[in-house]
Motif scaffolding. Structure first.
Motif, PDB file in Angstrom:
ATOM      1  N   ASN A   1       0.853  -1.455  -0.093  1.00 27.81           N
ATOM      2  CA  ASN A   1      -0.034  -0.025  -0.172  1.00 27.81           C
ATOM      3  C   ASN A   1       0.775   1.171  -0.099  1.00 27.81           C
TER       4      ASN A   1
ATOM      5  N   SER B   1      -1.150   0.173  -3.716  1.00 23.30           N
ATOM      6  CA  SER B   1      -2.807   0.214  -3.491  1.00 23.30           C
ATOM      7  C   SER B   1      -3.046   1.236  -2.444  1.00 23.30           C
TER       8      SER B   1
ATOM      9  N   GLY C   1      -6.094   1.984  -0.671  1.00 13.42           N
ATOM     10  CA  GLY C   1      -7.799   1.721  -0.135  1.00 13.42           C
ATOM     11  C   GLY C   1      -8.721   2.034  -1.088  1.00 13.42           C
TER      12      GLY C   1
ATOM     13  N   ARG D   1     -12.844  -4.976   6.819  1.00 14.77           N
ATOM     14  CA  ARG D   1     -11.615  -4.821   5.484  1.00 14.77           C
ATOM     15  C   ARG D   1     -10.642  -5.799   5.930  1.00 14.77           C
TER      16      ARG D   1
HETATM   17  N1  LIG Z   1     -13.238   1.214   1.701  1.00 20.09           N
HETATM   18  C1  LIG Z   1     -12.831   0.266   0.656  1.00 20.09           C
HETATM   19  N2  LIG Z   1     -14.070   0.340  -0.290  1.00 20.09           N
HETATM   20  C2  LIG Z   1     -13.846  -0.573  -1.590  1.00 20.09           C
HETATM   21  N3  LIG Z   1     -12.489  -1.156  -1.661  1.00 20.09           N
HETATM   22  C3  LIG Z   1     -11.596  -1.289  -0.826  1.00 20.09           C
HETATM   23  C4  LIG Z   1     -11.838  -0.657   0.609  1.00 20.09           C
HETATM   24  N4  LIG Z   1     -10.650  -0.601   1.158  1.00 20.09           N
HETATM   25  C5  LIG Z   1     -10.057  -1.553   0.421  1.00 20.09           C
HETATM   26  N5  LIG Z   1     -10.531  -1.772  -0.553  1.00 20.09           N
HETATM   27  C6  LIG Z   1      -9.867  -2.711  -1.697  1.00 20.09           C
HETATM   28  O1  LIG Z   1      -8.603  -3.507  -1.077  1.00 20.09           O
HETATM   29  C7  LIG Z   1      -7.654  -3.050  -2.058  1.00 20.09           C
HETATM   30  C8  LIG Z   1      -6.409  -3.178  -1.059  1.00 20.09           C
HETATM   31  O2  LIG Z   1      -6.696  -2.339   0.249  1.00 20.09           O
HETATM   32  P1  LIG Z   1      -5.507  -1.303   0.652  1.00 20.09           P
HETATM   33  O3  LIG Z   1      -4.957  -0.279  -0.240  1.00 20.09           O
HETATM   34  O4  LIG Z   1      -6.082  -0.482   2.092  1.00 20.09           O
HETATM   35  O5  LIG Z   1      -4.565  -2.467   1.183  1.00 20.09           O
HETATM   36  P2  LIG Z   1      -3.695  -2.668   2.522  1.00 20.09           P
HETATM   37  O6  LIG Z   1      -3.343  -1.396   3.301  1.00 20.09           O
HETATM   38  O7  LIG Z   1      -2.558  -3.522   2.037  1.00 20.09           O
HETATM   39  O8  LIG Z   1      -4.654  -3.709   3.130  1.00 20.09           O
HETATM   40  P3  LIG Z   1      -4.480  -4.695   4.545  1.00 20.09           P
HETATM   41  O9  LIG Z   1      -4.504  -3.770   5.524  1.00 20.09           O
HETATM   42  O10 LIG Z   1      -5.286  -5.683   4.254  1.00 20.09           O
HETATM   43  O11 LIG Z   1      -2.994  -5.238   4.018  1.00 20.09           O
HETATM   44  C9  LIG Z   1      -7.901  -1.644  -2.452  1.00 20.09           C
HETATM   45  O12 LIG Z   1      -7.135  -1.519  -3.714  1.00 20.09           O
HETATM   46  C10 LIG Z   1      -9.301  -1.927  -2.873  1.00 20.09           C
HETATM   47  O13 LIG Z   1      -9.691  -2.609  -4.217  1.00 20.09           O
END
Ligand SMILES: Nc1ncnc2c1ncn2[C@@H]1O[C@H](COP(=O)(O)OP(=O)(O)OP(=O)(O)O)[C@@H](O)[C@H]1O
Ligand SMILES: [Mg+2]
Length: 323
Positions: free
Chosen positions: A202, A232, A234, A260
């Protein structure tokens, strides 16, 4: 073409999700779940049992998408370990590389889900293999086309280094979506990236590894380290490049976020599940986004994981050749 073989390595846990209207981060007058007073006895309305841990979540997306998915780690004889193994078997994940003895114990997480889908986690880390990966059969890495190490518990970066070195020596490709234990020392993590084929993190995580304010800047800079980069952010979207084109995508669908947990896993493994089957960068990103968006609609890290041949719709997305 035979289904590509992917080996997921890392900790798995049993998750217990507690949901209550009282876990409201905004509403005045409710017991703030962030400040549970000592001695409180609080009713919760719903309890949901599930299994989690990044590597197990990843293996299930891969298996549901028709990839030959194996899972390797150490588990115990405790009820959580048994539940994890049963679920992975049921999903068609190859668990023959799981070492199960009474010196190990699965992790166990109690997760309070707030009314906005965010969560507070009480985590028991369990007992697993250490920095040398004692008891793990490293030959399994040589037998796989890809390895996906994540959340290597107290093995941390030492074990990650060992896995990646072994993969490189045996021409096994590496996808990296590092979790807490691996991100604790970003400078050391960076030294491992030259043997990584796909890096998915992320925005905040990528900012620990390279400079950049926007997703595009971060992707550009990270391409100096790794051939395929995905960042990514979120609900704000994602940016990815394979060195040939750059894909910038928005939100797949504006869904109500119920929980999530597992979003990042569903995204990263969703990408890999398509990429290894020859799909384009763009199509792999669309599936990753659809998979993670589905996961956040359900309690638990696995309930929303998409099955093979699910119908996808278009999403806001822009693809351009890399400058
Ligand atoms: N609030 C949201 N609404 C819709 N889709 C979401 C949302 N949050 C996350 N996603 C989906 O999940 C994907 C990954 O989320 P994020 O970028 O938050 O990853 P992360 O921080 O690595 O997550 P994690 O904490 O599970 O490791 C996003 O690209 C999106 O497609
Ligand atoms: Mg993540």
């Amino acid at each position: 073409m035979a289904a590509p073989k992917i080996l997921a390595i890392g900790k798995t846990v049993q998750d217990v999700f507690l949901t209550s209207d009282e876990f409201d981060p905004h509403q005045e007058g409710k017991v703030m779940y962030t400040h549970l007073p000592l001695g409180l006895k609080m009713e919760v309305e719903h309890v949901t049992f599930g299994t989690g841990g990044n590597a197990g979540n990843v293996a299930v997306t891969l298996a549901r998408q028709g990839v030959h998915a194996s899972y390797m780690w150490t588990l115990g004889l405790d009820p959580a370990s048994e539940t994890i193994l049963r679920e992975l078997d049921h999903e068609g994940v190859d668990t023959s590389h799981v070492v199960q003895t009474n010196k190990y114990q699965a992790g166990y997480s109690t997760i309070l889900i707030a009314t906005n889908g965010e969560r507070t986690i009480l985590n028991h880390r369990g007992v697993s293999t250490g920095p040398r990966g004692t008891d793990l059969d490293f030959k399994a890495i040589a037998e796989a086309d890809w390895v996906y190490p994540t959340s290597l518990a107290n093995g941390g970066l030492d074990l990650l280094r060992k896995v990646i070195d072994y993969a490189e020596k045996n021409d096994t490709k590496v996808m990296l979506n590092p979790a807490g234990p691996e991100l604790a020392e970003p400078e050391k993590l960076k030294t491992l990236l030259e043997s990584v084929d796909i890096l998915c993190v992320n925005k905040e995580e990528m900012q620990k590894l390279v400079h950049g304010e926007t997703l595009e800047e971060l992707v550009h800079h990270a391409l100096n380290l790794v051939p395929v980069v995905i960042v990514s952010d979120g609900p704000n979207g994602v940016c990815a490049s394979d060195g040939k084109t750059m894909v910038k995508a928005g939100m797949y669908e504006d869904v109500k976020v119920v929980d999530r947990t597992g979003a990042g896993d569903a995204f990263a493994s969703g990408f890999l599940s398509q990429w290894v089957q020859g799909k384009s960068l763009k199509d792999s990103i669309v599936f990753a986004s659809a998979n993670s968006t589905s996961v956040v609609r359900y309690i638990g890290a696995k309930a929303g994981i998409l099955h093979k041949n699910v119908k996808l719709h278009d999403m806001p997305l822009h693809e351009q050749p890399l400058k």
